[in-house]
Design a protein around this motif. Structure first.
Motif, PDB file in Angstrom:
ATOM      1  N   MET A   3     -21.841 -15.818  24.166  1.00 15.47           N
ATOM      2  CA  MET A   3     -21.660 -14.703  23.251  1.00 15.47           C
ATOM      3  C   MET A   3     -20.178 -14.571  22.909  1.00 15.47           C
ATOM      4  O   MET A   3     -19.330 -14.658  23.777  1.00 15.47           O
ATOM      5  N   THR A   4     -19.896 -14.362  21.657  1.00 11.80           N
ATOM      6  CA  THR A   4     -18.525 -14.218  21.192  1.00 11.80           C
ATOM      7  C   THR A   4     -18.204 -12.750  20.968  1.00 11.80           C
ATOM      8  O   THR A   4     -18.947 -12.045  20.292  1.00 11.80           O
ATOM      9  N   GLU A   5     -17.119 -12.311  21.565  1.00  7.06           N
ATOM     10  CA  GLU A   5     -16.643 -10.951  21.333  1.00  7.06           C
ATOM     11  C   GLU A   5     -15.657 -10.985  20.178  1.00  7.06           C
ATOM     12  O   GLU A   5     -14.678 -11.732  20.213  1.00  7.06           O
ATOM     13  N   LEU A   6     -15.947 -10.193  19.166  1.00  9.85           N
ATOM     14  CA  LEU A   6     -15.050 -10.073  18.020  1.00  9.85           C
ATOM     15  C   LEU A   6     -14.312  -8.746  18.109  1.00  9.85           C
ATOM     16  O   LEU A   6     -14.932  -7.690  18.216  1.00  9.85           O
ATOM     17  N   ILE A   7     -13.014  -8.829  18.077  1.00  5.74           N
ATOM     18  CA  ILE A   7     -12.184  -7.629  18.002  1.00  5.74           C
ATOM     19  C   ILE A   7     -11.668  -7.579  16.573  1.00  5.74           C
ATOM     20  O   ILE A   7     -10.830  -8.378  16.171  1.00  5.74           O
ATOM     21  N   LEU A   8     -12.235  -6.683  15.802  1.00  2.00           N
ATOM     22  CA  LEU A   8     -11.918  -6.575  14.382  1.00  2.00           C
ATOM     23  C   LEU A   8     -10.841  -5.507  14.194  1.00  2.00           C
ATOM     24  O   LEU A   8     -11.058  -4.329  14.499  1.00  2.00           O
ATOM     25  N   LEU A   9      -9.688  -5.934  13.713  1.00  2.00           N
ATOM     26  CA  LEU A   9      -8.564  -5.025  13.476  1.00  2.00           C
ATOM     27  C   LEU A   9      -8.376  -4.857  11.982  1.00  2.00           C
ATOM     28  O   LEU A   9      -8.161  -5.834  11.264  1.00  2.00           O
ATOM     29  N   ARG A  10      -8.490  -3.620  11.526  1.00  2.00           N
ATOM     30  CA  ARG A  10      -8.192  -3.362  10.122  1.00  2.00           C
ATOM     31  C   ARG A  10      -6.669  -3.302   9.943  1.00  2.00           C
ATOM     32  O   ARG A  10      -5.945  -2.829  10.829  1.00  2.00           O
ATOM     33  N   HIS A  11      -6.200  -3.756   8.811  1.00  2.00           N
ATOM     34  CA  HIS A  11      -4.771  -3.736   8.520  1.00  2.00           C
ATOM     35  C   HIS A  11      -4.221  -2.316   8.539  1.00  2.00           C
ATOM     36  O   HIS A  11      -4.951  -1.333   8.402  1.00  2.00           O
ATOM     37  N   GLY A  12      -2.911  -2.216   8.691  1.00  2.00           N
ATOM     38  CA  GLY A  12      -2.242  -0.923   8.622  1.00  2.00           C
ATOM     39  C   GLY A  12      -2.237  -0.364   7.205  1.00  2.00           C
ATOM     40  O   GLY A  12      -2.592  -1.048   6.245  1.00  2.00           O
ATOM     41  N   GLU A  13      -1.823   0.884   7.101  1.00  2.00           N
ATOM     42  CA  GLU A  13      -1.807   1.530   5.789  1.00  2.00           C
ATOM     43  C   GLU A  13      -0.909   0.756   4.831  1.00  2.00           C
ATOM     44  O   GLU A  13       0.237   0.439   5.131  1.00  2.00           O
ATOM     45  N   SER A  14      -1.453   0.439   3.671  1.00  2.00           N
ATOM     46  CA  SER A  14      -0.672  -0.229   2.631  1.00  2.00           C
ATOM     47  C   SER A  14      -0.108   0.823   1.670  1.00  2.00           C
ATOM     48  O   SER A  14      -0.519   1.992   1.693  1.00  2.00           O
ATOM     49  N   VAL A  15       0.785   0.387   0.823  1.00  2.00           N
ATOM     50  CA  VAL A  15       1.337   1.293  -0.192  1.00  2.00           C
ATOM     51  C   VAL A  15       0.207   1.811  -1.074  1.00  2.00           C
ATOM     52  O   VAL A  15       0.138   3.012  -1.374  1.00  2.00           O
ATOM     53  N   TRP A  16      -0.717   0.930  -1.474  1.00  2.00           N
ATOM     54  CA  TRP A  16      -1.817   1.375  -2.330  1.00  2.00           C
ATOM     55  C   TRP A  16      -2.794   2.273  -1.587  1.00  2.00           C
ATOM     56  O   TRP A  16      -3.395   3.151  -2.201  1.00  2.00           O
ATOM     57  N   ASN A  17      -2.988   2.091  -0.279  1.00  2.00           N
ATOM     58  CA  ASN A  17      -3.789   3.050   0.484  1.00  2.00           C
ATOM     59  C   ASN A  17      -3.183   4.445   0.340  1.00  2.00           C
ATOM     60  O   ASN A  17      -3.890   5.423   0.080  1.00  2.00           O
ATOM     61  N   ALA A  18      -1.874   4.510   0.538  1.00  2.00           N
ATOM     62  CA  ALA A  18      -1.187   5.804   0.484  1.00  2.00           C
ATOM     63  C   ALA A  18      -1.268   6.429  -0.907  1.00  2.00           C
ATOM     64  O   ALA A  18      -1.272   7.654  -1.038  1.00  2.00           O
ATOM     65  N   GLU A  19      -1.354   5.589  -1.929  1.00  2.00           N
ATOM     66  CA  GLU A  19      -1.424   6.083  -3.310  1.00  2.00           C
ATOM     67  C   GLU A  19      -2.862   6.281  -3.789  1.00  2.00           C
ATOM     68  O   GLU A  19      -3.081   6.579  -4.958  1.00  2.00           O
ATOM     69  N   HIS A  20      -3.841   6.104  -2.922  1.00  2.00           N
ATOM     70  CA  HIS A  20      -5.257   6.281  -3.248  1.00  2.00           C
ATOM     71  C   HIS A  20      -5.687   5.372  -4.399  1.00  2.00           C
ATOM     72  O   HIS A  20      -6.340   5.806  -5.351  1.00  2.00           O
ATOM     73  N   ARG A  21      -5.310   4.104  -4.272  1.00  2.00           N
ATOM     74  CA  ARG A  21      -5.681   3.099  -5.264  1.00  2.00           C
ATOM     75  C   ARG A  21      -6.683   2.124  -4.659  1.00  2.00           C
ATOM     76  O   ARG A  21      -6.610   1.805  -3.479  1.00  2.00           O
ATOM     77  N   TYR A  22      -7.596   1.643  -5.508  1.00  2.00           N
ATOM     78  CA  TYR A  22      -8.467   0.550  -5.095  1.00  2.00           C
ATOM     79  C   TYR A  22      -7.624  -0.703  -4.918  1.00  2.00           C
ATOM     80  O   TYR A  22      -6.721  -0.976  -5.706  1.00  2.00           O
ATOM     81  N   GLN A  23      -7.927  -1.462  -3.880  1.00  2.00           N
ATOM     82  CA  GLN A  23      -7.174  -2.682  -3.629  1.00  2.00           C
ATOM     83  C   GLN A  23      -8.030  -3.920  -3.814  1.00  2.00           C
ATOM     84  O   GLN A  23      -7.657  -4.825  -4.551  1.00  2.00           O
ATOM     85  N   GLY A  24      -9.138  -3.999  -3.104  1.00  2.00           N
ATOM     86  CA  GLY A  24      -9.924  -5.215  -3.142  1.00  2.00           C
ATOM     87  C   GLY A  24      -9.079  -6.387  -2.678  1.00  2.00           C
ATOM     88  O   GLY A  24      -8.424  -6.328  -1.642  1.00  2.00           O
ATOM     89  N   GLN A  25      -9.051  -7.437  -3.471  1.00  2.00           N
ATOM     90  CA  GLN A  25      -8.302  -8.635  -3.105  1.00  2.00           C
ATOM     91  C   GLN A  25      -6.910  -8.648  -3.715  1.00  2.00           C
ATOM     92  O   GLN A  25      -6.206  -9.643  -3.650  1.00  2.00           O
ATOM     93  N   GLN A  26      -6.529  -7.530  -4.295  1.00  2.00           N
ATOM     94  CA  GLN A  26      -5.173  -7.355  -4.785  1.00  2.00           C
ATOM     95  C   GLN A  26      -4.444  -6.442  -3.796  1.00  2.00           C
ATOM     96  O   GLN A  26      -4.931  -6.192  -2.714  1.00  2.00           O
ATOM     97  N   GLY A  27      -3.310  -5.943  -4.208  1.00  2.00           N
ATOM     98  CA  GLY A  27      -2.673  -4.925  -3.385  1.00  2.00           C
ATOM     99  C   GLY A  27      -1.292  -5.285  -2.931  1.00  2.00           C
ATOM    100  O   GLY A  27      -0.734  -6.330  -3.254  1.00  2.00           O
TER     101      GLY A  27
END
Length: 196
Positions: free
Chosen positions: A1-25
């Motif tokens: 069995m593989t344990e996955l530790i999934l880490l979401r990235h830290g706050e980006s500039v666009w996160n802070a500006e409430h913008r959609y990012q998708g594969q941009q950003g």
């Protein structure tokens, strides 16, 4: 069995500006850089066998403080762990998109699996993430540094939610960790994940 530790990235500039990012950003905000340092401090206490990461800037910047403390680990960059593609919505504020396309936003909030901005559906994202997860099955503990969308589809699978069920889950917080165990396939042709 593989344990996955999934880490979401830290706050980006666009996160802070409430913008959609998708594969941009953008890269990380000042808060995001601090979150990445705190995550690196926590991860130092774990035995990590492999690291896989999205190739987008906000992820590579999140991972760097941890890599600065570990000289023996290499990172496999895998674009299949990118965020869901939101097409023409990338870079636009949530308010602007809602003003222009309220029916699409409302359909998404209801759980319809729409291709926002002409990008990907969650069904397509699930298939992409499952392909990526299959490639790392077999390692004992893998750190995957990624985005909210891939983490949501993995968690939805862990909860055995049907396709589309991931929209019922709140997005993970910036620099949060989600630990799952990879354990085979379900009838939905996505991984079965078991929460720890």
């Amino acid at each position: 069995m593989t344990e996955l530790i999934l880490l979401r990235h830290g706050e980006s500039v666009w996160n802070a500006e409430h913008r959609y990012q998708g594969q941009q950003g953008t890269g990380l905000s000042a808060l995001g850089r601090q979150q990445a340092k705190e995550a690196a401090n926590y991860l130092q206490s774990l035995e990590i066998d492999a690291i896989v990461a999205s190739d987008l800037q906000r992820v590579t910047e999140t991972l760097q403080p941890y890599l600065d403390t570990r000289d023996h680990l290499t990172v496999r960059i895998d674009p299949r762990w990118r965020e869901i593609d939101v097409g023409t919505w990338g870079g636009r504020t949530f308010a602007d998109v809602y003003a222009d396309e309220p029916d699409v936003v409302d359909a998404f909030k209801r759980g319809d699996d729409v291709a926002r901005g002409g990008g990907e559906t969650f069904k397509q994202l699930r298939a992409r993430v499952w392909d990526a997860a299959q490639d790392i099955a077999g390692a004992r503990r893998v750190l995957v540094v990624t985005h909210g969308g891939p983490i949501r589809v993995a968690a939805a699978s862990a909860l055995r939610l049907p396709p589309g069920g991931e929209v019922l889950l709140d997005p993970p917080e910036n620099c949060s960790l989600t630990t799952l165990h990879l354990d085979g396939l379900t009838s939905y042709n996505v991984p079965t994940w078991m929460d720890r």
